[in-house]
Design an enzyme around this catalytic site. Structure first.
Site, PDB file in Angstrom:
ATOM      1  N   MET A 192       0.838  -1.094   0.077  1.00  0.00           N
ATOM      2  CA  MET A 192      -0.018  -0.273   0.007  1.00  0.00           C
ATOM      3  C   MET A 192       0.816   1.270  -0.218  1.00  0.00           C
ATOM      4  O   MET A 192       0.637   2.492   0.510  1.00  0.00           O
ATOM      5  CB  MET A 192      -0.866   0.146   1.313  1.00  0.00           C
ATOM      6  CG  MET A 192      -1.867  -1.174   1.153  1.00  0.00           C
ATOM      7  SD  MET A 192      -3.001  -1.481  -0.219  1.00  0.00           S
ATOM      8  CE  MET A 192      -4.086  -0.245   0.622  1.00  0.00           C
ATOM      9  N   CYS A 249       4.971  -8.528   2.967  1.00  0.00           N
ATOM     10  CA  CYS A 249       5.306  -7.768   1.907  1.00  0.00           C
ATOM     11  C   CYS A 249       6.269  -8.558   0.773  1.00  0.00           C
ATOM     12  O   CYS A 249       7.253  -8.944   1.094  1.00  0.00           O
ATOM     13  CB  CYS A 249       5.922  -6.181   1.905  1.00  0.00           C
ATOM     14  SG  CYS A 249       6.348  -5.400   0.515  1.00  0.00           S
ATOM     15  N   GLY A 251      -7.364 -10.983   1.439  1.00  0.00           N
ATOM     16  CA  GLY A 251      -6.788 -11.457   0.388  1.00  0.00           C
ATOM     17  C   GLY A 251      -7.963 -11.575  -0.699  1.00  0.00           C
ATOM     18  O   GLY A 251      -8.946 -12.232  -0.363  1.00  0.00           O
ATOM     19  N   GLY A 272      -7.301  -4.587   1.088  1.00  0.00           N
ATOM     20  CA  GLY A 272      -6.231  -3.842   0.448  1.00  0.00           C
ATOM     21  C   GLY A 272      -6.315  -3.167  -0.836  1.00  0.00           C
ATOM     22  O   GLY A 272      -6.690  -2.009  -0.993  1.00  0.00           O
TER      23      GLY A 272
END
Length: 320
Positions: free
Chosen positions: A1, A85, A204, A227
């Protein structure tokens, strides 16, 4: 992000109903060195709380020091350790999802940070490094084999013992990046583990509020994190806004984001670049006939006046 969940965007998400928001992730080493752009990410406002500040790093010492700085300077509601990440420049250097190849170090880091600060420490990670190295789901069939040495316990239990107050799991391995489908079945197994008592947050492939509610009900997770689907549509957290706002009104929200970035960043071109990610990803502009020339103009605009005029033209075109 990165370069997405800045304070302006977070406040819009909060306005539309997000229960909790998270900052862009903060590099521990850069924060310890007092790098200006990294320190800027610690800015939070009371009207966006509860807010989590997410940090990542390669060494225990740097991450502990960064956590202390975060706590003293920003007073977030949680400090989130990013062990998920997958991008090469982060994971390839051993940080983020790279920690999935260094589980003892991940646990040491979690425990050290939890002991160093009074702010609740949470963790975000993935299912494992690749399909041969899952770290969750020891109660599943043999197709899911946790990393060796776990003595029948999966990573959620160990993180809980190290002081993590909640765990977010993205349902992919690092090797998958963002390809394929997120495995929510495995996230659900972690939640059903009777030895895990901390909240489990699923993540997800959630692209709407309805999907979030369905995933929570089906897999029993305590919360759902959204996200990438928020890019260009902070109204995603409100069913009413998603369904009732006109395209023009949604464009107005994106214009508001532009103006917020202009005021916050102070540099016209940087503010436009910061907003461009949302314009490029927003579903508002999908499906508009013959829109390509207008899209090119929108994404090539270099001044606030130019971009505002293009968006006004789009609104007028859609109102006909």
């Amino acid at each position: 992000m990165e370069d997405v969940t800045d304070i302006g965007f977070r406040r819009l998400c909060k306005r539309f109903g997000a229960a909790m928001v998270y900052t862009e992730f903060v590099a521990a080493e850069a924060l310890v060195r007092n790098v200006k752009d990294t320190v800027r990410k610690l800015t939070v406002s009371d009207d966006e709380r509860p807010v989590g500040i997410q940090i990542y790093g390669r060494t225990v010492e740097a991450v502990v020091e960064a956590a202390r700085i975060v706590e003293s300077e920003a007073h977030p509601d949680v400090i989130d350790l990013n062990f998920g990440c997958p991008v090469k420049k982060v994971a390839g250097k051993g940080a983020g999802a790279g920690m999935l190849r260094q589980i003892p170090l991940m646990l040491q880091m979690t425990e050290a940070v939890a002991n160093a600060v009074s702010t609740p420490v949470t963790v975000k990670t993935r299912l494992g490094w690749d399909a041969s190295n899952y770290v969750f789901g020891s109660t599943l069939s043999e197709e899911y084999t946790p990393v060796g040495g776990w003595q029948g316990r999966d990573l959620a239990e160990w993180l809980q013992d190290c002081g993590a107050k909640a765990l977010t799991i993205h349902g992919r391995t690092r090797a998958q990046m963002y390809t394929g489908e997120a495995d929510w079945r495995l996230i659900g197994e972690v939640k059903r583990n009777p030895r895990v008592h901390i909240p489990i947050i699923g993540n997800g492939d959630i692209t709407s509020l309805d999907e979030a509610c369905d995933a929570a009900a089906r897999y029993g997770v305590d919360a759902v994190m959204i996200g990438r689907a928020t890019f260009g549509q902070p109204w995603i957290f409100s069913r009413e806004a998603t369904e009732s706002l006109t395209v023009g009104e949604k464009i107005d929200v994106l214009l508001e984001l532009l103006h917020i970035n202009m005021e916050r960043i102070g540099d016209e071109y940087k503010a436009i670049l910061h907003t461009r990610r949302h314009l490029a990803a927003s579903p508002v502009f999908k499906g508009i006939p013959d829109f390509r020339p207008m899209r090119i103009r929108m994404l090539r605009a270099t001044t606030e006046k130019e971009l505002t005029e293009v968006l006004a033209e789009i609104k007028q075109m859609l109102s006909k």
